[in-house]
Motif scaffolding. Structure first.
Motif, PDB file in Angstrom:
ATOM      1  N   PHE A  23       0.806  -1.223   0.000  1.00  0.00           N
ATOM      2  CA  PHE A  23       0.000   0.000   0.000  1.00  0.00           C
ATOM      3  C   PHE A  23       0.836   1.269   0.000  1.00  0.00           C
ATOM      4  O   PHE A  23       0.399   2.303  -0.475  1.00  0.00           O
ATOM      5  CB  PHE A  23      -0.963   0.012   1.194  1.00  0.00           C
ATOM      6  N   PHE A  24       2.031   1.210   0.552  1.00  0.00           N
ATOM      7  CA  PHE A  24       2.750   2.466   0.746  1.00  0.00           C
ATOM      8  C   PHE A  24       4.024   2.587  -0.070  1.00  0.00           C
ATOM      9  O   PHE A  24       4.484   3.675  -0.338  1.00  0.00           O
ATOM     10  CB  PHE A  24       3.067   2.657   2.235  1.00  0.00           C
ATOM     11  N   ALA A  25       4.582   1.474  -0.464  1.00  0.00           N
ATOM     12  CA  ALA A  25       5.879   1.565  -1.131  1.00  0.00           C
ATOM     13  C   ALA A  25       5.927   0.856  -2.475  1.00  0.00           C
ATOM     14  O   ALA A  25       6.965   0.824  -3.106  1.00  0.00           O
ATOM     15  CB  ALA A  25       6.968   0.994  -0.224  1.00  0.00           C
ATOM     16  N   ALA A  26       4.819   0.280  -2.906  1.00  0.00           N
ATOM     17  CA  ALA A  26       4.829  -0.425  -4.180  1.00  0.00           C
ATOM     18  C   ALA A  26       5.254   0.552  -5.279  1.00  0.00           C
ATOM     19  O   ALA A  26       4.848   1.709  -5.278  1.00  0.00           O
ATOM     20  CB  ALA A  26       3.452  -0.988  -4.491  1.00  0.00           C
ATOM     21  N   PRO A  27       6.105   0.098  -6.185  1.00  0.00           N
ATOM     22  CA  PRO A  27       6.583   1.017  -7.213  1.00  0.00           C
ATOM     23  C   PRO A  27       5.446   1.504  -8.105  1.00  0.00           C
ATOM     24  O   PRO A  27       4.508   0.767  -8.377  1.00  0.00           O
ATOM     25  CB  PRO A  27       7.575   0.165  -8.014  1.00  0.00           C
ATOM     26  N   HIS A  28       5.548   2.739  -8.496  1.00  0.00           N
ATOM     27  CA  HIS A  28       4.547   3.272  -9.422  1.00  0.00           C
ATOM     28  C   HIS A  28       4.785   2.719 -10.811  1.00  0.00           C
ATOM     29  O   HIS A  28       5.913   2.482 -11.211  1.00  0.00           O
ATOM     30  CB  HIS A  28       4.628   4.798  -9.458  1.00  0.00           C
ATOM     31  N   ARG A  29       3.700   2.524 -11.530  1.00  0.00           N
ATOM     32  CA  ARG A  29       3.784   2.089 -12.910  1.00  0.00           C
ATOM     33  C   ARG A  29       3.465   3.306 -13.771  1.00  0.00           C
ATOM     34  O   ARG A  29       2.357   3.822 -13.731  1.00  0.00           O
ATOM     35  CB  ARG A  29       2.798   0.949 -13.147  1.00  0.00           C
ATOM     36  N   VAL A  30       4.452   3.773 -14.456  1.00  0.00           N
ATOM     37  CA  VAL A  30       4.314   5.003 -15.220  1.00  0.00           C
ATOM     38  C   VAL A  30       4.058   4.662 -16.681  1.00  0.00           C
ATOM     39  O   VAL A  30       4.706   3.777 -17.230  1.00  0.00           O
ATOM     40  CB  VAL A  30       5.586   5.867 -15.104  1.00  0.00           C
ATOM     41  N   ALA A  31       3.095   5.353 -17.279  1.00  0.00           N
ATOM     42  CA  ALA A  31       2.845   5.165 -18.705  1.00  0.00           C
ATOM     43  C   ALA A  31       2.794   6.529 -19.370  1.00  0.00           C
ATOM     44  O   ALA A  31       2.270   7.484 -18.815  1.00  0.00           O
ATOM     45  CB  ALA A  31       1.536   4.431 -18.927  1.00  0.00           C
ATOM     46  N   THR A  32       3.353   6.594 -20.545  1.00  0.00           N
ATOM     47  CA  THR A  32       3.274   7.805 -21.335  1.00  0.00           C
ATOM     48  C   THR A  32       2.258   7.578 -22.443  1.00  0.00           C
ATOM     49  O   THR A  32       2.299   6.562 -23.131  1.00  0.00           O
ATOM     50  CB  THR A  32       4.647   8.154 -21.932  1.00  0.00           C
ATOM     51  N   ALA A  33       1.327   8.520 -22.571  1.00  0.00           N
ATOM     52  CA  ALA A  33       0.275   8.363 -23.569  1.00  0.00           C
ATOM     53  C   ALA A  33       0.866   8.366 -24.971  1.00  0.00           C
ATOM     54  O   ALA A  33       1.858   9.048 -25.247  1.00  0.00           O
ATOM     55  CB  ALA A  33      -0.728   9.504 -23.420  1.00  0.00           C
ATOM     56  N   VAL A  34       0.237   7.597 -25.824  1.00  0.00           N
ATOM     57  CA  VAL A  34       0.661   7.539 -27.225  1.00  0.00           C
ATOM     58  C   VAL A  34      -0.415   8.230 -28.058  1.00  0.00           C
ATOM     59  O   VAL A  34      -1.597   7.900 -27.950  1.00  0.00           O
ATOM     60  CB  VAL A  34       0.823   6.078 -27.679  1.00  0.00           C
ATOM     61  N   ALA A  35      -0.007   9.194 -28.862  1.00  0.00           N
ATOM     62  CA  ALA A  35      -0.968   9.887 -29.707  1.00  0.00           C
ATOM     63  C   ALA A  35      -1.212   9.071 -30.962  1.00  0.00           C
ATOM     64  O   ALA A  35      -0.287   8.764 -31.710  1.00  0.00           O
ATOM     65  CB  ALA A  35      -0.452  11.275 -30.061  1.00  0.00           C
ATOM     66  N   GLY A  36      -2.461   8.697 -31.183  1.00  0.00           N
ATOM     67  CA  GLY A  36      -2.817   7.939 -32.376  1.00  0.00           C
ATOM     68  C   GLY A  36      -3.204   8.866 -33.503  1.00  0.00           C
ATOM     69  O   GLY A  36      -2.954  10.069 -33.453  1.00  0.00           O
ATOM     70  N   SER A  37      -3.840   8.317 -34.521  1.00  0.00           N
ATOM     71  CA  SER A  37      -4.299   9.153 -35.613  1.00  0.00           C
ATOM     72  C   SER A  37      -5.369  10.100 -35.083  1.00  0.00           C
ATOM     73  O   SER A  37      -6.164   9.729 -34.231  1.00  0.00           O
ATOM     74  CB  SER A  37      -4.867   8.282 -36.729  1.00  0.00           C
ATOM     75  N   GLY A  38      -5.361  11.320 -35.571  1.00  0.00           N
ATOM     76  CA  GLY A  38      -6.286  12.311 -35.056  1.00  0.00           C
ATOM     77  C   GLY A  38      -5.738  13.054 -33.858  1.00  0.00           C
ATOM     78  O   GLY A  38      -6.393  13.943 -33.325  1.00  0.00           O
ATOM     79  N   GLY A  39      -4.531  12.673 -33.415  1.00  0.00           N
ATOM     80  CA  GLY A  39      -3.879  13.417 -32.361  1.00  0.00           C
ATOM     81  C   GLY A  39      -4.429  13.184 -30.974  1.00  0.00           C
ATOM     82  O   GLY A  39      -4.113  13.924 -30.052  1.00  0.00           O
ATOM     83  N   VAL A  40      -5.258  12.135 -30.803  1.00  0.00           N
ATOM     84  CA  VAL A  40      -5.777  11.846 -29.473  1.00  0.00           C
ATOM     85  C   VAL A  40      -4.786  10.943 -28.735  1.00  0.00           C
ATOM     86  O   VAL A  40      -4.338   9.936 -29.274  1.00  0.00           O
ATOM     87  CB  VAL A  40      -7.157  11.154 -29.541  1.00  0.00           C
ATOM     88  N   GLN A  41      -4.445  11.344 -27.528  1.00  0.00           N
ATOM     89  CA  GLN A  41      -3.531  10.540 -26.719  1.00  0.00           C
ATOM     90  C   GLN A  41      -4.335   9.485 -25.969  1.00  0.00           C
ATOM     91  O   GLN A  41      -5.244   9.817 -25.215  1.00  0.00           O
ATOM     92  CB  GLN A  41      -2.789  11.431 -25.723  1.00  0.00           C
ATOM     93  N   GLN A  42      -3.983   8.243 -26.195  1.00  0.00           N
ATOM     94  CA  GLN A  42      -4.744   7.131 -25.615  1.00  0.00           C
ATOM     95  C   GLN A  42      -3.914   6.431 -24.542  1.00  0.00           C
ATOM     96  O   GLN A  42      -2.731   6.177 -24.754  1.00  0.00           O
ATOM     97  CB  GLN A  42      -5.050   6.086 -26.707  1.00  0.00           C
ATOM     98  N   VAL A  43      -4.548   6.115 -23.450  1.00  0.00           N
ATOM     99  CA  VAL A  43      -3.897   5.289 -22.435  1.00  0.00           C
ATOM    100  C   VAL A  43      -4.892   4.259 -21.933  1.00  0.00           C
ATOM    101  O   VAL A  43      -6.039   4.596 -21.633  1.00  0.00           O
ATOM    102  CB  VAL A  43      -3.413   6.124 -21.225  1.00  0.00           C
ATOM    103  N   ASP A  44      -4.457   3.007 -21.872  1.00  0.00           N
ATOM    104  CA  ASP A  44      -5.286   1.941 -21.303  1.00  0.00           C
ATOM    105  C   ASP A  44      -4.888   1.734 -19.846  1.00  0.00           C
ATOM    106  O   ASP A  44      -3.700   1.569 -19.547  1.00  0.00           O
ATOM    107  CB  ASP A  44      -5.080   0.631 -22.074  1.00  0.00           C
ATOM    108  N   ILE A  45      -5.872   1.730 -18.978  1.00  0.00           N
ATOM    109  CA  ILE A  45      -5.610   1.590 -17.543  1.00  0.00           C
ATOM    110  C   ILE A  45      -6.457   0.438 -17.021  1.00  0.00           C
ATOM    111  O   ILE A  45      -7.670   0.401 -17.235  1.00  0.00           O
ATOM    112  CB  ILE A  45      -5.973   2.886 -16.791  1.00  0.00           C
ATOM    113  N   ARG A  46      -5.795  -0.492 -16.354  1.00  0.00           N
ATOM    114  CA  ARG A  46      -6.513  -1.614 -15.767  1.00  0.00           C
ATOM    115  C   ARG A  46      -6.842  -1.260 -14.322  1.00  0.00           C
ATOM    116  O   ARG A  46      -5.988  -0.748 -13.586  1.00  0.00           O
ATOM    117  CB  ARG A  46      -5.640  -2.860 -15.824  1.00  0.00           C
TER     118      ARG A  46
END
Ligand SMILES: [Cu+2]
Length: 125
Positions: A23-46
């Motif tokens: 709960f307190f020290a688990a490493p963060h999972r960092v994601a950088t959004a990827v811009a697809g066609s149309g310039g929308v940045q998409q990120v999938d989050i579980r």
């Protein structure tokens, strides 16, 4: 203490340590959004006992779609709040819910479940 009591004590101590780490020290999972066609940045989050990834980096000024897939029925995660963007959404179980937003200002914006227990952050750069 006999041997079995010692073993139980050690297991209990280990479990407490693990829960604390989780709960307190688990490493963060960092994601950088990827811009697809149309310039929308998409990120999938579980969404399952937390958000994975839980730190999402996006570029300022380009529209963002956060695709939350809620992979559980635990009621904790049924609501998503992103207060700085005025967003409050229900996340139906085992479905993807897309949250659209326009990140016009750089900064770090927290998102949480309805009770503030699960946490993540949107970092606009
Ligand atoms: Cu919660």
């Amino acid at each position: 203490m006999d041997t079995s009591q010692i073993i139980v004590t050690l297991l209990g101590t280990g479990l407490i340590g693990f829960v604390g780490w989780f709960f307190f020290a688990a490493p963060h999972r960092v994601a950088t959004a990827v811009a697809g066609s149309g310039g929308v940045q998409q990120v999938d989050i579980r969404v399952k006992g937390g958000y994975s990834p839980d730190v999402i980096e996006v570029r300022q000024g380009q529209p963002v779609h956060l695709n939350f897939y809620r992979d559980e029925t635990a009621s904790c995660s049924e609501e998503l709040l992103l207060p700085d963007f005025g967003i409050r959404r229900e996340l139906p179980a085992f479905q993807t819910t897309t949250v659209e937003l326009q990140p016009d200002k750089a900064g770090t914006y927290p998102f949480t479940c309805g009770m503030g227990m699960l946490r993540g952050s949107l970092v606009v750069k």
